[in-house]
Scaffold this motif. Structure first.
Motif, short mmCIF file in Angstrom:
data_model
loop_
_atom_site.label_atom_id
_atom_site.label_comp_id
_atom_site.label_asym_id
_atom_site.label_seq_id
_atom_site.Cartn_x
_atom_site.Cartn_y
_atom_site.Cartn_z
N ILE A 26 15.38 -17.74 -21.48
CA ILE A 26 14.51 -17.42 -22.61
C ILE A 26 13.23 -18.25 -22.55
N ALA A 27 13.37 -19.54 -22.26
CA ALA A 27 12.18 -20.39 -22.14
C ALA A 27 11.31 -19.93 -20.98
N TYR A 28 11.93 -19.56 -19.87
CA TYR A 28 11.17 -19.07 -18.72
C TYR A 28 10.41 -17.80 -19.09
N ALA A 29 11.08 -16.89 -19.78
CA ALA A 29 10.49 -15.60 -20.10
C ALA A 29 9.44 -15.66 -21.20
N THR A 30 9.57 -16.63 -22.10
CA THR A 30 8.65 -16.66 -23.24
C THR A 30 7.57 -17.73 -23.11
N ASN A 31 7.98 -18.96 -22.82
CA ASN A 31 7.02 -20.06 -22.79
C ASN A 31 7.63 -21.23 -22.02
N LEU A 32 7.15 -21.46 -20.82
CA LEU A 32 7.68 -22.54 -19.98
C LEU A 32 7.60 -23.90 -20.66
N GLU A 33 6.63 -24.06 -21.53
CA GLU A 33 6.45 -25.35 -22.19
C GLU A 33 7.67 -25.74 -23.03
N LEU A 34 8.46 -24.75 -23.43
CA LEU A 34 9.69 -25.06 -24.18
C LEU A 34 10.61 -25.98 -23.38
N LEU A 35 10.61 -25.82 -22.07
CA LEU A 35 11.48 -26.64 -21.23
C LEU A 35 11.05 -28.11 -21.17
N THR A 36 9.88 -28.41 -21.70
CA THR A 36 9.41 -29.81 -21.73
C THR A 36 9.59 -30.44 -23.12
#
Length: 176
Positions: A26-36
């Motif tokens: 989901i983070a990859y598909a929506t907003n990579l910044e979520l993973l940080t």
């Protein structure tokens, strides 16, 4: 009985893997910044521990309300191991094969967050520059070697927590 514990733990490990992988996808598909974001990491950390505990509780219930320290830890460990392995495989597939550019973007985002954090703590600029150089020259966090190292570190951390939880959750039958 041993098979019951392992099958319960394996099932919860799969559930955990789905939760962790879903967060990654989901983070990859929506907003990579979520993973940080720290809140996501903390949430997933708690989810891993909670599912490990639930696995122990279910195993204890399947064993008639009693569980040894070894069986409690086995249940917890298998759950955590399977869950983080599934997530690691999904992450390697996404960031090494499907979209290697996303891994580069994520590394840049992590570097930016790290620099901002160092500046917020008033770190000297030469220390920031040195840290920046080290981060830029480090291999991708999704390289197989980095993933294995990360998995081992996570297993050690979660095992320590699992040992404590297992000690608390164990219950022996005094009648035997």
């Amino acid at each position: 009985m041993e098979k019951t514990i392992k099958s319960i733990a394996l099932n919860f490990g799969i559930y955990l893997g789905v939760i962790l992988s879903s967060a990654t996808v989901i983070a990859y598909a929506t907003n990579l910044e979520l993973l940080t974001q720290p809140w996501l990491g903390i949430t997933l950390f708690i989810a891993i521990i909670v599912l490990g505990i639930i696995s122990i509780i279910k195993s204890k219930s399947a064993l008639g309300g009693y569980i040894s320290f070894k069986d409690a830890f086995t249940s917890y460990f298998i759950t955590v191991l399977v869950g983080i392995l599934i997530n690691a495989v999904i992450s390697v597939i996404i960031f090494n094969f499907i979209d290697p550019e996303a891994a580069i973007t994520l590394k840049e985002l992590v570097i930016e967050k790290s620099i901002d954090l160092m500046r917020s703590f008033n770190a000297p600029e030469d220390a920031i520059a040195e840290a920046l150089t080290q981060m830029e020259n480090s291999p991708s966090q999704f390289a197989i070697g980095s993933m294995i190292q990360s998995l081992l570190i996570q297993l050690v951390i979660y095992s320590v927590i699992g040992l404590i939880v297992s000690l608390i959750m164990k219950k022996t039958n005094e009648d035997l």
